[in-house]
Every structure is written in C-alpha cells, then in structure tokens.
Motif scaffolding. Structure first.
Motif, PDB file in Angstrom:
ATOM      1  N   ILE A 117      -6.937 -17.637 107.451  1.00 18.52           N
ATOM      2  CA  ILE A 117      -6.298 -18.945 107.556  1.00 18.52           C
ATOM      3  C   ILE A 117      -5.195 -19.121 106.523  1.00 18.52           C
ATOM      4  N   GLY A 118      -5.283 -18.384 105.405  1.00 16.91           N
ATOM      5  CA  GLY A 118      -4.298 -18.523 104.339  1.00 16.91           C
ATOM      6  C   GLY A 118      -2.867 -18.257 104.777  1.00 16.91           C
ATOM      7  N   PRO A 119      -2.588 -17.104 105.433  1.00 17.01           N
ATOM      8  CA  PRO A 119      -1.209 -16.848 105.866  1.00 17.01           C
ATOM      9  C   PRO A 119      -0.673 -17.895 106.831  1.00 17.01           C
ATOM     10  N   ILE A 120      -1.552 -18.465 107.682  1.00 18.33           N
ATOM     11  CA  ILE A 120      -1.101 -19.503 108.612  1.00 18.33           C
ATOM     12  C   ILE A 120      -0.673 -20.748 107.838  1.00 18.33           C
ATOM     13  N   VAL A 121      -1.496 -21.133 106.856  1.00 22.26           N
ATOM     14  CA  VAL A 121      -1.154 -22.300 106.035  1.00 22.26           C
ATOM     15  C   VAL A 121       0.142 -22.039 105.277  1.00 22.26           C
ATOM     16  N   LEU A 122       0.322 -20.809 104.798  1.00 17.79           N
ATOM     17  CA  LEU A 122       1.538 -20.462 104.060  1.00 17.79           C
ATOM     18  C   LEU A 122       2.776 -20.619 104.930  1.00 17.79           C
ATOM     19  N   ILE A 123       2.672 -20.212 106.205  1.00 13.73           N
ATOM     20  CA  ILE A 123       3.819 -20.270 107.102  1.00 13.73           C
ATOM     21  C   ILE A 123       4.257 -21.711 107.359  1.00 13.73           C
ATOM     22  N   VAL A 124       3.281 -22.613 107.519  1.00 11.89           N
ATOM     23  CA  VAL A 124       3.619 -23.999 107.873  1.00 11.89           C
ATOM     24  C   VAL A 124       3.847 -24.883 106.647  1.00 11.89           C
ATOM     25  N   SER A 125       3.669 -24.337 105.451  1.00 11.80           N
ATOM     26  CA  SER A 125       3.830 -25.125 104.232  1.00 11.80           C
ATOM     27  C   SER A 125       5.282 -25.128 103.775  1.00 11.80           C
ATOM     28  N   PRO A 126       5.705 -26.151 103.055  1.00  9.50           N
ATOM     29  CA  PRO A 126       7.056 -26.157 102.480  1.00  9.50           C
ATOM     30  C   PRO A 126       7.247 -24.968 101.539  1.00  9.50           C
ATOM     31  N   VAL A 127       8.440 -24.429 101.513  1.00  6.50           N
ATOM     32  CA  VAL A 127       8.737 -23.272 100.681  1.00  6.50           C
ATOM     33  C   VAL A 127       8.561 -23.625  99.203  1.00  6.50           C
ATOM     34  N   GLY A 128       7.823 -22.787  98.499  1.00  6.62           N
ATOM     35  CA  GLY A 128       7.620 -22.978  97.072  1.00  6.62           C
ATOM     36  C   GLY A 128       6.514 -23.949  96.715  1.00  6.62           C
ATOM     37  N   SER A 129       5.886 -24.580  97.709  1.00  9.03           N
ATOM     38  CA  SER A 129       4.802 -25.520  97.404  1.00  9.03           C
ATOM     39  C   SER A 129       3.502 -24.759  97.153  1.00  9.03           C
ATOM     40  N   ARG A 130       2.529 -25.459  96.575  1.00  9.89           N
ATOM     41  CA  ARG A 130       1.232 -24.862  96.296  1.00  9.89           C
ATOM     42  C   ARG A 130       0.190 -25.318  97.327  1.00  9.89           C
ATOM     43  N   THR A 131       0.669 -25.628  98.528  1.00 10.01           N
ATOM     44  CA  THR A 131      -0.214 -26.126  99.575  1.00 10.01           C
ATOM     45  C   THR A 131      -1.288 -25.122  99.934  1.00 10.01           C
ATOM     46  N   THR A 132      -0.926 -23.846 100.019  1.00 11.55           N
ATOM     47  CA  THR A 132      -1.901 -22.822 100.413  1.00 11.55           C
ATOM     48  C   THR A 132      -3.034 -22.737  99.402  1.00 11.55           C
ATOM     49  N   SER A 133      -2.690 -22.723  98.132  1.00 13.34           N
ATOM     50  CA  SER A 133      -3.710 -22.634  97.083  1.00 13.34           C
ATOM     51  C   SER A 133      -4.634 -23.844  97.109  1.00 13.34           C
ATOM     52  N   ILE A 134      -4.063 -25.030  97.254  1.00 12.05           N
ATOM     53  CA  ILE A 134      -4.871 -26.258  97.291  1.00 12.05           C
ATOM     54  C   ILE A 134      -5.736 -26.296  98.543  1.00 12.05           C
ATOM     55  N   PHE A 135      -5.158 -25.903  99.677  1.00 12.08           N
ATOM     56  CA  PHE A 135      -5.895 -25.944 100.940  1.00 12.08           C
ATOM     57  C   PHE A 135      -7.080 -24.986 100.918  1.00 12.08           C
ATOM     58  N   LEU A 136      -6.878 -23.772 100.439  1.00 15.30           N
ATOM     59  CA  LEU A 136      -7.984 -22.814 100.398  1.00 15.30           C
ATOM     60  C   LEU A 136      -9.063 -23.248  99.403  1.00 15.30           C
ATOM     61  N   ALA A 137      -8.645 -23.883  98.315  1.00 16.17           N
ATOM     62  CA  ALA A 137      -9.622 -24.427  97.377  1.00 16.17           C
ATOM     63  C   ALA A 137     -10.471 -25.503  98.046  1.00 16.17           C
ATOM     64  N   ALA A 138      -9.823 -26.359  98.839  1.00 12.25           N
ATOM     65  CA  ALA A 138     -10.558 -27.403  99.555  1.00 12.25           C
ATOM     66  C   ALA A 138     -11.490 -26.810 100.604  1.00 12.25           C
ATOM     67  N   MET A 139     -10.996 -25.826 101.348  1.00 10.21           N
ATOM     68  CA  MET A 139     -11.823 -25.180 102.377  1.00 10.21           C
ATOM     69  C   MET A 139     -13.065 -24.532 101.775  1.00 10.21           C
ATOM     70  N   SER A 140     -12.954 -24.075 100.542  1.00  3.06           N
ATOM     71  CA  SER A 140     -14.055 -23.357  99.911  1.00  3.06           C
ATOM     72  C   SER A 140     -15.235 -24.244  99.571  1.00  3.06           C
ATOM     73  N   VAL A 141     -15.033 -25.560  99.533  1.00  2.00           N
ATOM     74  CA  VAL A 141     -16.084 -26.445  99.031  1.00  2.00           C
ATOM     75  C   VAL A 141     -16.697 -27.347 100.097  1.00  2.00           C
ATOM     76  N   VAL A 142     -16.062 -27.459 101.268  1.00  2.32           N
ATOM     77  CA  VAL A 142     -16.494 -28.460 102.247  1.00  2.32           C
ATOM     78  C   VAL A 142     -17.935 -28.238 102.682  1.00  2.32           C
ATOM     79  N   PHE A 143     -18.280 -27.033 103.092  1.00  3.22           N
ATOM     80  CA  PHE A 143     -19.609 -26.782 103.647  1.00  3.22           C
ATOM     81  C   PHE A 143     -20.703 -27.043 102.614  1.00  3.22           C
ATOM     82  N   THR A 144     -20.544 -26.478 101.412  1.00  2.49           N
ATOM     83  CA  THR A 144     -21.555 -26.667 100.372  1.00  2.49           C
ATOM     84  C   THR A 144     -21.747 -28.132 100.033  1.00  2.49           C
ATOM     85  N   SER A 145     -20.652 -28.863  99.927  1.00  2.00           N
ATOM     86  CA  SER A 145     -20.748 -30.271  99.555  1.00  2.00           C
ATOM     87  C   SER A 145     -21.333 -31.120 100.681  1.00  2.00           C
TER      88      SER A 145
END
Length: 269
Positions: A117-145
């Motif tokens: 999912i990371g490369p897909i988020v990277l493609i649709v994110s604004p250039v130079g933004s940290r959206t991919t890093s933030i999104f994957l961090a969020a995805m990592s916690v949803v199920f456990t929480s």
C-alpha cells in the motif's frame, strides 16, 4: 538440591533492573563473539564497539535531526490511527449492527501489506510531503487499538450498566459514565502497543521514498553504500526509540489509571 533451594530465594531478591542488565550483557558478549569468529573478514556483522564508533563519527546532530522528523510523523500517524480505532469501537458499542463492518475495516487495515500500500500512497501524495510515512504509521495501529478499545469498552461492570438503564440512561450515557472509565486500562494497553508499531510504520514509509530526511532515508543510504555498521546502528536506534515510546505511554497510563497499576503489582505482573 540444597544449593538449588538457597539459589532460588537469592534470584527472587534481585532488583528488577538486574534481569535486564544481565540480558543486555549476555547479548553484547554473544554479539561480539559472533562478529569476531564468523564475520571478521566481511564486516557484515560488526562488533558493538564498531557500531558505537560509527555513531560517534556520524555525529549526534545528524541522528537527532532525522529521529525528530521520523518521530513527528510517527506521532501524527499514531494519533490519527488511534482516533479511527476509538471511533470504530464507539460506533460498535452505540450501533451493534455495524460491528461486522467495523471489524472488517480493522482486519483489512491489518492484512494489507504496508509494502504494497505504501507505493500507492506515495503516488497519490503531494510531492515532498510526508503523507506516506504518516499513513503507514496510522495503518500500523488501527487493528491493535480497535481490539483493545472494544475489549475495554465491554469490560464495564454489568451492575453499573443496569443501574444506568434503570434510571432511563441511554447507550451514550452508559458509554460516557461507565464504559469509558472501565475501558481505560485496556485502552492504554492498546495505545502502548500502538506506539512502537507507529514508529516502525513511519520508518517504513520513509524507506519507500518521497522524502529526503528521516531514519528510513538514512537506512536506505547506508544500505546503498554498504555501511554495515551504520545499518546496525540505525536498526538499534529505531528499536530504542520505539521502546522509549512504549515506556512513555506506559508511564502515562500509570498516572491516569493508578487503580490498574495497583492491580498489576498485586498480581505480580
């Protein structure tokens, strides 16, 4: 037999930090032996002292700058992921028919590989933004929480819930006045587990690309340049920061839910 009977009480009398110190020394000794005996010619597994020397050569400021950036992304992802998880748990409690849909969302977030999912988020994110890093961090916690919040919200005392219902209280009243208080220990347990997961998800997001700072970028550069000592050092730093985040949330949980920590001490946990 006599020596064993006298040894056990002495072991139990050791302070809690002694076990961790003994384990750390053992790991360092074994690590050094493996490095010297099997990888001394290639340097693929450097000694602990080589890793420390490399950390000093690179400079504290460089590491601090990149750790700060990664931690910021991890914190944002941790916050958004947990807000989604808590919202899903509350919806399930207020509207039970939606439990299946909420569980599916949580399971999907857990089953989708982050590297896919990371490369897909990277493609649709604004250039130079940290959206991919933030999104994957969020995805990592949803199920456990989600799991932790649901367990906590369902741990409320049935008698207290019946009292609220007897006085004409709604599901929302029961949630606010009873379930949330009862849920706090389990919720904080989930938040503790989510903190390291969010940090490692943020590192992975940086590793995928799209940014020019962060521990993930440093790992990628060290891998490209075959700087084995730096790769090991960055891995250890990532684990240390993730562990520190776990401890910070744990300390916060003890401050806000002292009744839970007291119960753990009585149970010997």
């Amino acid at each position: 037999m006599a020596s064993e009977s006298t040894l056990a009480p002495r072991v139990r009398e050791l302070p809690r930090w002694a076990g961790g110190a003994i384990c750390a020394v053992t790991v360092l000794v074994l690590w050094s032996l493996v490095s010297v005996l099997f990888f001394s010619s290639t340097g693929i597994v450097p000694t602990p002292w080589a890793v420390l020397a490399q950390l000093g050569d690179t400079g504290v400021q460089t590491y601090w700058t990149n750790i700060s950036v990664t931690t910021s992304s991890a914190a944002q992802g941790w916050l958004w992921g947990n807000l989604v998880a808590i919202a899903l748990a509350v919806v399930v409690l207020l509207l039970p028919p939606l439990e299946g849909a909420a569980n599916q969302v949580a399971v999907i977030s857990y089953c989708i590989p982050l590297t896919a999912i990371g490369p897909i988020v990277l493609i649709v994110s604004p250039v130079g933004s940290r959206t991919t890093s933030i999104f994957l961090a969020a995805m990592s916690v949803v199920f456990t929480s989600v799991v932790g919040c649901l367990l906590g919200l369902r741990a409320a005392d049935r008698t207290a819930l019946d009292v609220v219902a007897a006085y004409g209280g709604s599901r929302w009243t029961a949630l606010v006045k009873v379930r949330l208080i009862a849920a706090l220990p389990n919720v904080f347990a989930a938040l503790k587990l989510a903190a390291p997961a969010a940090f490692l998800g943020a590192v992975l997001g940086e590793y995928i690309g799209g940014v020019d700072t962060g521990l993930g970028i440093m790992i990628l550069a060290a891998q490209t340049n075959l700087q084995y000592a730096q790769i090991w050092g960055l891995a250890l730093l990532s684990g240390a920061v993730a562990g520190l985040a776990y401890l910070v949330i744990g300390l916060l949980a003890r401050l806000l839910t002292p009744w839970s920590s007291t119960g753990e001490r009585k149970a010997g946990l």
